[in-house]
Structures are given as C-alpha cells and as structure tokens.
Design a protein around this motif. Structure first.
Motif, PDB file in Angstrom:
ATOM      1  N   ALA A 142       1.212  -0.979  -0.370  1.00  0.00           N
ATOM      2  CA  ALA A 142      -0.037  -0.352   0.167  1.00  0.00           C
ATOM      3  C   ALA A 142       1.029   1.350   0.166  1.00  0.00           C
ATOM      4  CB  ALA A 142      -1.216   0.208   1.379  1.00  0.00           C
ATOM      5  N   GLY A 143       0.394   2.199  -1.160  1.00  0.00           N
ATOM      6  CA  GLY A 143       1.210   3.246  -0.529  1.00  0.00           C
ATOM      7  C   GLY A 143       2.461   3.629  -1.337  1.00  0.00           C
ATOM      8  N   THR A 144       2.944   2.574  -1.783  1.00  0.00           N
ATOM      9  CA  THR A 144       3.660   2.751  -3.587  1.00  0.00           C
ATOM     10  C   THR A 144       3.306   3.635  -4.665  1.00  0.00           C
ATOM     11  OG1 THR A 144       3.743   0.090  -4.315  1.00  0.00           O
ATOM     12  CG2 THR A 144       4.816   0.791  -2.508  1.00  0.00           C
ATOM     13  N   ASP A 148       8.479   3.562  -7.007  1.00  0.00           N
ATOM     14  CA  ASP A 148       8.900   2.897  -6.438  1.00  0.00           C
ATOM     15  C   ASP A 148       9.288   1.268  -7.048  1.00  0.00           C
ATOM     16  OD1 ASP A 148       9.018   4.685  -4.591  1.00  0.00           O
ATOM     17  OD2 ASP A 148       6.617   4.680  -4.224  1.00  0.00           O
ATOM     18  N   CYS A 149       7.852   1.381  -8.023  1.00  0.00           N
ATOM     19  CA  CYS A 149       7.626   0.108  -8.629  1.00  0.00           C
ATOM     20  C   CYS A 149       9.680  -0.437  -9.840  1.00  0.00           C
ATOM     21  CB  CYS A 149       6.766  -0.699  -9.047  1.00  0.00           C
ATOM     22  SG  CYS A 149       6.428  -2.276  -9.892  1.00  0.00           S
ATOM     23  N   TYR A 154      11.647  -3.493  -5.565  1.00  0.00           N
ATOM     24  CA  TYR A 154      10.907  -3.928  -6.305  1.00  0.00           C
ATOM     25  C   TYR A 154      11.226  -4.560  -7.010  1.00  0.00           C
ATOM     26  CZ  TYR A 154       7.877  -2.132  -2.534  1.00  0.00           C
ATOM     27  OH  TYR A 154       7.171  -2.178  -1.636  1.00  0.00           O
ATOM     28  N   LYS A 155      10.729  -3.973  -8.738  1.00  0.00           N
ATOM     29  CA  LYS A 155      11.755  -4.528  -9.863  1.00  0.00           C
ATOM     30  C   LYS A 155      12.619  -4.336 -10.227  1.00  0.00           C
ATOM     31  CE  LYS A 155       7.467  -6.328 -11.388  1.00  0.00           C
ATOM     32  NZ  LYS A 155       6.520  -7.383 -10.916  1.00  0.00           N
ATOM     33  N   ASP A 211      -1.490  -1.937  -9.218  1.00  0.00           N
ATOM     34  CA  ASP A 211      -1.555  -1.423 -10.166  1.00  0.00           C
ATOM     35  C   ASP A 211      -0.893  -0.763 -10.794  1.00  0.00           C
ATOM     36  OD1 ASP A 211      -4.454  -2.644 -10.507  1.00  0.00           O
ATOM     37  OD2 ASP A 211      -5.203  -0.945 -10.007  1.00  0.00           O
ATOM     38  N   VAL A 212       0.732  -0.136  -9.553  1.00  0.00           N
ATOM     39  CA  VAL A 212       1.727  -0.004  -9.928  1.00  0.00           C
ATOM     40  C   VAL A 212       3.188  -0.776 -10.794  1.00  0.00           C
ATOM     41  CG1 VAL A 212       1.767   1.620  -8.174  1.00  0.00           C
ATOM     42  CG2 VAL A 212       2.619  -0.084  -7.677  1.00  0.00           C
ATOM     43  N   ALA A 213       2.795  -2.030 -11.145  1.00  0.00           N
ATOM     44  CA  ALA A 213       3.124  -2.797 -11.750  1.00  0.00           C
ATOM     45  C   ALA A 213       2.007  -2.509 -13.329  1.00  0.00           C
ATOM     46  CB  ALA A 213       3.438  -3.854 -11.645  1.00  0.00           C
ATOM     47  N   PRO A 214       2.005  -1.420 -14.181  1.00  0.00           N
ATOM     48  CA  PRO A 214       1.772  -2.009 -15.131  1.00  0.00           C
ATOM     49  C   PRO A 214       2.032  -3.129 -16.516  1.00  0.00           C
ATOM     50  CG  PRO A 214       3.026   0.071 -15.886  1.00  0.00           C
ATOM     51  CD  PRO A 214       3.096  -0.474 -14.370  1.00  0.00           C
TER      52      PRO A 214
END
Length: 344
Positions: A142-144, A148-149, A154-155, A211-214
């Motif tokens: 939450a909040g990313t 950030d992703c 993360y990625k 969703d921040v990873a489209p």
C-alpha cells in the motif's frame, strides 16, 4: 466459417421463451445465466454452442484447467458465455497478470496518439528497449508509486545495452515507460493508475495496490475486460487500427529474440500484445491478437476485427504455463464454435 449465431445466453427474449426469467433487463439475464450451472439451457443451444460447451467441459485442452468462465462475443457484446464449474463468473475479479500489458498499451497509445509515438516509446511497447527488470518482487504494498516499483526494492529495472533492439519479453520496458509518464501515481486513492487508465479507455477496472506495475499488476473480471475488447473491435481506440503495427518476431529461435515464453510455433509481438497466426499452404497468416496472463486470464480478438473471446481463470499456486494452457483451451473452444464439432 459458421460463426454468426443467435445470442442464446444473453438474449432476454430467448430467456423469456425458456421460462428462465420473468421481468427485468437484459443485464439481469446476463447476470443470471453467467452464474448458472452448465447445461441450464442445453435444449435451446445451437449445434455450434453445444459443441463449444462440450469442448470446454471435456476436451483434453480444457478438462485439466479447473473452474473458469469463458465467453465469445462481438462489438455489440457477448454472443455466448458460461462458467465451467462453480466459483468463477463473468464478474469474478482476479489478478490478470500479463493481460495488463494490452490494457496499458491501449491506454498509452490512446493518450499520445499513434502518430506521436517516438521510436523509444514504440520499443518500450514491443519489448525491444533494453529495459529489463532484475527480479519479480511484487509491487503490491500500500502507498507505493509507479516510480517505487521501478526501483531496487521491487522490480529493479535497468538498461541493458546489449538487449536494445532485441525482443526480450519482460515488464521492465513498460515500467520504464510508466516511470517517465505516470511515475507519481499510486495503486489506490487520489491520482491512482486506474484513474488514468480508465479515463483513457472508457473502462471501469478496479483499483489495486499492485496497479503500479502496469505490465502485470492489474486486477479485473471478464466483464471489465470485455469493455476494452468491444471498444477495440469498434475502432474506438488509437490502437484499434494498429494491432499489427511495429510487430517483431517473438517466437523461440526467431531473429533478434533474446527471451520469449511463447512455445506454440511462430508468433509476433506488437504494441503490448501477442500476434497469433497459423501457417497455411506454406504462408504464415495472422489469426488473432492476445495477451495471456501467467495465472490463466486470456483475452483475444480475431484478425478480422469482429470477434473477441475471454477465458477467465486464476491459478496462482503451482502455476506453470497457465497462460499457454488457457490459450490452447480457448482455441479449441473457438474451433468447436465455428465448426459445430466438439474438439477432442
């Protein structure tokens, strides 16, 4: 090709004739029968619909897949759809994994206009940009933000010059594109990724932290995704007329291919989606476009631009090639529906 058949399961008039509904809207009828057990209106099915139903329930390609929902439709909506088993209907929300790629590409091209895309943007959309992620850590906290992703927590996306210009199936290309365009957006709340995407596609996909990873983090249902496919067929997107644009080889051993998960012969990759085909009399011909998700969610439109198909399922535990399994099952169902002959 015998493909135009009456809309048995979504026709309110047909359902009234069967005594399955009383008063109410066509939408009520859809909701009723998409949750009904297989065989509810068996006596009213055409030979083509029955062949498709039998194939979904018993063919070698479909029988091992567990419960799923499938539907065939056109630009006006579903022609025929029904769940196989229980627990999955047209409105069941699930992670759609790489089926996200087609949605993101559609929204991006819609926002920019195809004629305004730069060569670099096209390379990020057809996975030849050289931007590759270093791990598969989920971006669902939450909040990313999209930015950030992209980062090391993360990625961990990085530019790899030796892969620039070569096809490498990977979400890092799109993560870089989103970083530069919507990097401050979050998964939920004010200025979410879905606020941006739904506004451009005219869809109502739900918000999710991932969703921040489209390229693989969206969630939705067959009913959500159906809207995108219908609008795609109806020419309502900039991408509608560009489904074969900027296509590059994407099969194993193909020229310029560094990595691909595709195992079903020759295929190409366009802007955020696979271009499927078959070889007839020695010539490879486009048969459709798709964007299979790793957990089994499979959307498809045909090359003629007048039919779509959805197969909605989610198998995350022990998943292995679930997108390809769904593709094979969906192809068998389509062949049965077109020919009126159940597929083995």
């Amino acid at each position: 090709m015998k493909y135009d058949r009456r809309k048995t399961l979504i026709s309110a008039r047909g359902l009234l004739a069967l005594g399955l509904i009383g008063c109410g809207t066509a939408e009520d009828a859809v909701a009723l029968l998409t949750d009904a057990p297989p065989g509810t209106s068996r006596a009213a099915l055409t030979v083509y619909e029955q062949a498709a139903l039998d194939t979904a329930n018993a063919s070698a390609s479909c029988a091992p897949l567990g419960n799923f929902y499938w539907e065939l439709g056109d630009g006006a909506g579903p022609l025929y759809g029904i769940p196989r088993g229980s627990g999955v209907s047209a409105t069941t929300v699930m992670p759609i994994a790489s089926a996200s790629k087609w949605l993101y590409a559609g929204a991006y091209v819609q926002s920019k206009g195809y004629a305004n895309l730069t060569p670099d943007e096209k390379k990020r959309l057809n996975f030849t940009s050289g931007y590759i992620d270093g791990n598969t850590t989920l971006c669902g906290d939450a909040g990313t933000r999209v930015s950030d992703c992209y980062g090391p927590a993360y990625k961990d996306v990085s530019y790899r010059p030796l892969q620039d210009g070569r096809y490498f199936y990977n979400g890092g290309h799109m993560q870089k594109l989103a970083l530069d365009d919507i990097g401050a957006r979050r998964g939920t709340g004010v200025l979410s990724v879905m606020d941006w995407l739904n506004a451009r596609l005219g869809t109502t996909l739900p918000e999710s932290d991932s969703d921040v990873a489209p390229a693989g983090g969206f969630s939705g249902s067959a009913a959500h995704y159906r809207v995108f496919l219908m609008k795609l067929l109806n020419g309502q997107y900039a991408l509608s007329s560009k489904l074969t644009a900027d296509a590059i080889p994407a099969w194993q051993g193909g020229p310029g291919v560094s990595f691909t998960p595709w195992t079903a012969g020759t295929a190409y990759y366009g802007l955020g989606h696979w271009i499927e085909g078959e070889t007839v009399n020695g010539a490879w011909t486009v048969t459709g476009h798709s964007s299979a998700g790793a957990f089994g969610f499979y959307p498809w439109v045909n090359a003629a631009g007048n039919r779509y198909m959805l197969l909605a399922r989610s198998r995350q535990l022990g998943a292995n090639g679930e997108g390809e399994k769904s593709r094979a099952c969906a192809q068998a169902i389509r062949e049965a529906y077109q020919s009126g002959v159940p597929q083995p």
